[in-house]
Design a protein around this motif. Structure first.
Motif, PDB file in Angstrom:
ATOM      1  N   ALA A   1      19.279  12.160  67.741  1.00  0.00           N
ATOM      2  CA  ALA A   1      18.426  11.020  67.385  1.00  0.00           C
ATOM      3  C   ALA A   1      16.954  11.402  67.438  1.00  0.00           C
ATOM      4  O   ALA A   1      16.161  10.968  66.586  1.00  0.00           O
ATOM      5  N   GLU A   2      16.574  12.201  68.431  1.00  0.00           N
ATOM      6  CA  GLU A   2      15.171  12.611  68.530  1.00  0.00           C
ATOM      7  C   GLU A   2      14.785  13.524  67.365  1.00  0.00           C
ATOM      8  O   GLU A   2      13.663  13.436  66.839  1.00  0.00           O
ATOM      9  N   LEU A   3      15.692  14.391  66.946  1.00  0.00           N
ATOM     10  CA  LEU A   3      15.413  15.236  65.780  1.00  0.00           C
ATOM     11  C   LEU A   3      15.288  14.394  64.511  1.00  0.00           C
ATOM     12  O   LEU A   3      14.425  14.652  63.658  1.00  0.00           O
ATOM     13  N   ARG A   4      16.132  13.372  64.396  1.00  0.00           N
ATOM     14  CA  ARG A   4      16.036  12.482  63.227  1.00  0.00           C
ATOM     15  C   ARG A   4      14.723  11.717  63.229  1.00  0.00           C
ATOM     16  O   ARG A   4      14.051  11.616  62.194  1.00  0.00           O
ATOM     17  N   LYS A   5      14.327  11.179  64.388  1.00  0.00           N
ATOM     18  CA  LYS A   5      13.066  10.435  64.464  1.00  0.00           C
ATOM     19  C   LYS A   5      11.868  11.337  64.142  1.00  0.00           C
ATOM     20  O   LYS A   5      10.918  10.912  63.480  1.00  0.00           O
ATOM     21  N   MET A   6      11.931  12.573  64.627  1.00  0.00           N
ATOM     22  CA  MET A   6      10.854  13.516  64.333  1.00  0.00           C
ATOM     23  C   MET A   6      10.748  13.745  62.819  1.00  0.00           C
ATOM     24  O   MET A   6       9.652  13.769  62.240  1.00  0.00           O
ATOM     25  N   ARG A   7      11.906  13.902  62.180  1.00  0.00           N
ATOM     26  CA  ARG A   7      11.920  14.124  60.730  1.00  0.00           C
ATOM     27  C   ARG A   7      11.395  12.910  59.976  1.00  0.00           C
ATOM     28  O   ARG A   7      10.573  13.035  59.051  1.00  0.00           O
ATOM     29  N   GLU A   8      11.840  11.729  60.391  1.00  0.00           N
ATOM     30  CA  GLU A   8      11.426  10.516  59.684  1.00  0.00           C
ATOM     31  C   GLU A   8       9.943  10.233  59.861  1.00  0.00           C
ATOM     32  O   GLU A   8       9.282   9.758  58.926  1.00  0.00           O
ATOM     33  N   ARG A   9       9.400  10.534  61.054  1.00  0.00           N
ATOM     34  CA  ARG A   9       7.958  10.343  61.251  1.00  0.00           C
ATOM     35  C   ARG A   9       7.149  11.252  60.333  1.00  0.00           C
ATOM     36  O   ARG A   9       6.032  10.915  59.916  1.00  0.00           O
ATOM     37  N   ALA A  10       7.710  12.417  60.018  1.00  0.00           N
ATOM     38  CA  ALA A  10       7.020  13.364  59.138  1.00  0.00           C
ATOM     39  C   ALA A  10       7.219  13.032  57.666  1.00  0.00           C
ATOM     40  O   ALA A  10       6.588  13.661  56.806  1.00  0.00           O
ATOM     41  N   GLY A  11       8.096  12.067  57.380  1.00  0.00           N
ATOM     42  CA  GLY A  11       8.347  11.696  55.992  1.00  0.00           C
ATOM     43  C   GLY A  11       9.143  12.744  55.230  1.00  0.00           C
ATOM     44  O   GLY A  11       9.005  12.873  54.013  1.00  0.00           O
ATOM     45  N   VAL A  12       9.978  13.488  55.946  1.00  0.00           N
ATOM     46  CA  VAL A  12      10.783  14.543  55.333  1.00  0.00           C
ATOM     47  C   VAL A  12      12.214  14.044  55.153  1.00  0.00           C
ATOM     48  O   VAL A  12      12.771  13.416  56.060  1.00  0.00           O
ATOM     49  N   THR A  13      12.818  14.292  54.013  1.00  0.00           N
ATOM     50  CA  THR A  13      14.190  13.874  53.779  1.00  0.00           C
ATOM     51  C   THR A  13      15.164  14.817  54.470  1.00  0.00           C
ATOM     52  O   THR A  13      14.842  15.978  54.762  1.00  0.00           O
ATOM     53  N   ALA A  14      16.356  14.316  54.727  1.00  0.00           N
ATOM     54  CA  ALA A  14      17.392  15.156  55.333  1.00  0.00           C
ATOM     55  C   ALA A  14      17.740  16.314  54.410  1.00  0.00           C
ATOM     56  O   ALA A  14      18.019  17.434  54.872  1.00  0.00           O
ATOM     57  N   ARG A  15      17.708  16.073  53.101  1.00  0.00           N
ATOM     58  CA  ARG A  15      18.023  17.139  52.142  1.00  0.00           C
ATOM     59  C   ARG A  15      16.988  18.263  52.232  1.00  0.00           C
ATOM     60  O   ARG A  15      17.333  19.448  52.229  1.00  0.00           O
ATOM     61  N   SER A  16      15.706  17.879  52.350  1.00  0.00           N
ATOM     62  CA  SER A  16      14.645  18.881  52.431  1.00  0.00           C
ATOM     63  C   SER A  16      14.749  19.671  53.737  1.00  0.00           C
ATOM     64  O   SER A  16      14.583  20.901  53.751  1.00  0.00           O
ATOM     65  N   ALA A  17      15.049  18.962  54.838  1.00  0.00           N
ATOM     66  CA  ALA A  17      15.178  19.640  56.123  1.00  0.00           C
ATOM     67  C   ALA A  17      16.364  20.596  56.106  1.00  0.00           C
ATOM     68  O   ALA A  17      16.285  21.716  56.631  1.00  0.00           O
ATOM     69  N   ALA A  18      17.467  20.168  55.508  1.00  0.00           N
ATOM     70  CA  ALA A  18      18.639  21.025  55.423  1.00  0.00           C
ATOM     71  C   ALA A  18      18.342  22.269  54.596  1.00  0.00           C
ATOM     72  O   ALA A  18      18.758  23.380  54.948  1.00  0.00           O
ATOM     73  N   ALA A  19      17.615  22.102  53.495  1.00  0.00           N
ATOM     74  CA  ALA A  19      17.279  23.239  52.643  1.00  0.00           C
ATOM     75  C   ALA A  19      16.429  24.254  53.402  1.00  0.00           C
ATOM     76  O   ALA A  19      16.593  25.471  53.228  1.00  0.00           O
ATOM     77  N   LEU A  20      15.522  23.765  54.248  1.00  0.00           N
ATOM     78  CA  LEU A  20      14.694  24.670  55.049  1.00  0.00           C
ATOM     79  C   LEU A  20      15.559  25.562  55.925  1.00  0.00           C
ATOM     80  O   LEU A  20      15.242  26.738  56.136  1.00  0.00           O
ATOM     81  N   LEU A  21      16.670  25.011  56.433  1.00  0.00           N
ATOM     82  CA  LEU A  21      17.557  25.761  57.320  1.00  0.00           C
ATOM     83  C   LEU A  21      18.667  26.488  56.573  1.00  0.00           C
ATOM     84  O   LEU A  21      19.530  27.116  57.202  1.00  0.00           O
ATOM     85  N   GLY A  22      18.665  26.382  55.240  1.00  0.00           N
ATOM     86  CA  GLY A  22      19.738  26.996  54.470  1.00  0.00           C
ATOM     87  C   GLY A  22      21.057  26.295  54.682  1.00  0.00           C
ATOM     88  O   GLY A  22      22.123  26.921  54.619  1.00  0.00           O
ATOM     89  N   SER A  23      20.979  24.989  54.937  1.00  0.00           N
ATOM     90  CA  SER A  23      22.173  24.205  55.227  1.00  0.00           C
ATOM     91  C   SER A  23      22.348  23.149  54.147  1.00  0.00           C
ATOM     92  O   SER A  23      21.867  23.308  53.031  1.00  0.00           O
ATOM     93  N   ASN A  24      23.053  22.069  54.464  1.00  0.00           N
ATOM     94  CA  ASN A  24      23.269  21.000  53.508  1.00  0.00           C
ATOM     95  C   ASN A  24      23.094  19.656  54.209  1.00  0.00           C
ATOM     96  O   ASN A  24      23.129  19.572  55.448  1.00  0.00           O
TER      97      ASN A  24
END
Length: 283
Positions: A16-39
């Motif tokens: 949940a904390e990782l999700r909140k951090m991502r949402e505060r930055a305005g980054v989509t889950a798809r973009s975050a996954a791509a950064l990690l080479g994931s899905n």
């Protein structure tokens, strides 16, 4: 590795904390996954606590999210890289998962604050009190289950008796002190146990007496664990059929204020001890 089917409250909190951090930055889950080479599906598993995540990936995400709170990121890394199983795992399959989560929460707390109106805090209960309370609520429990629950709660109490580095602040309403759980003898011994705990240098016990004016917090019992950083504080409370864990910033602020309010209406420690002693003498 397949996703966890039953993540713990702590694993869910990390996600949940990782999700909140991502949402505060305005980054989509798809973009975050791509950064990690994931899905996106794998990112969803991480953010729900169903999958773990490495230190490198947490730090890469934090940099991508422009999170410059080093202490917070370090605390998340510590949560993610824990490998040693806690003592509470010995009781998995016997004790309800939510109760195991409470023990884990207490284990990692830097300070514990508890406020109880109608119950003696579990961290202070005597074995006889526990047995009487468990038998009253669950009279059909097999003896083995009763013994396991008593042993588990007793083990939790080492945070009071054996961990002076973890301060414990307890506010107890006089109502809880006057209930004669298990009869007079058990109730008297229970009050004596609380006074013994209050004598420990890292334990602070205060009582809200019946004579307190303007007390309206009867419905707001709580168990509050202070984390390594304020963002990772956790408040827990019981309902009729479940245990609730809250960690959102708004809720934490709300419960911090509530605890401060009831603590402000409670008697000072010495007066609280005197009141407990008088109640014990009346038994």
């Amino acid at each position: 590795m397949p996703p966890r089917s039953n993540p713990t409250a702590r694993q869910e909190r990390l996600g949940a904390e990782l999700r909140k951090m991502r949402e505060r930055a305005g980054v989509t889950a798809r973009s975050a996954a791509a950064l990690l080479g994931s899905n996106p599906m794998q990112m969803s598993h991480v953010e729900s606590g169903r999958s773990g995540i490495s230190e490198d990936r947490i730090r890469r995400l934090a940099a991508h999210y422009a999170c410059d709170d080093a202490a917070f990121v370090d605390a998340l890394v510590a949560m993610a890289t824990e490998r040693r199983k806690g003592w509470w795992e010995e009781y998995r399959g016997v004790i309800a998962p939510a109760s195991l989560d409470v023990a884990e929460m207490e284990h990692h707390a830097t300070r514990i604050r508890t406020f109880q109106v109608t119950h003696i805090p579990g961290l202070f209960q005597t074995e006889d009190h526990m047995r009487a309370a468990f038998r009253y609520v669950s009279p059909d429990w097999p003896q083995a289950d009763l013994d396991a629950h008593v042993a588990f709660r007793t083990r939790r109490q080492r945070i009071v008796t054996d961990a002076p580095e973890t301060p414990v602040e307890a506010v107890i309403h006089e109502a809880a002190l006057r209930f004669r759980v298990g009869g007079r003898k058990t109730a008297r011994a229970q009050l004596e146990r609380i006074m013994e705990a209050a004598d420990l240098p890292h334990v602070n016990v205060r009582v809200v007496s019946f004579d307190t004016d303007d007390f309206a917090g009867a419905g707001h019992s709580m168990h509050y664990a202070v984390g390594p950083v304020p963002q990772l504080d956790t408040v827990q409370f019981d309902t009729a059929h479940s245990s609730v864990f809250l960690g959102s910033e708004a809720r934490l602020q709300q419960y911090r204020a509530r605890f401060a309010r009831v603590q402000g209406t409670a008697l000072p420690p010495d007066a609280s001890r005197n009141l407990i002693a008088r109640i014990a003498q009346d038994l």
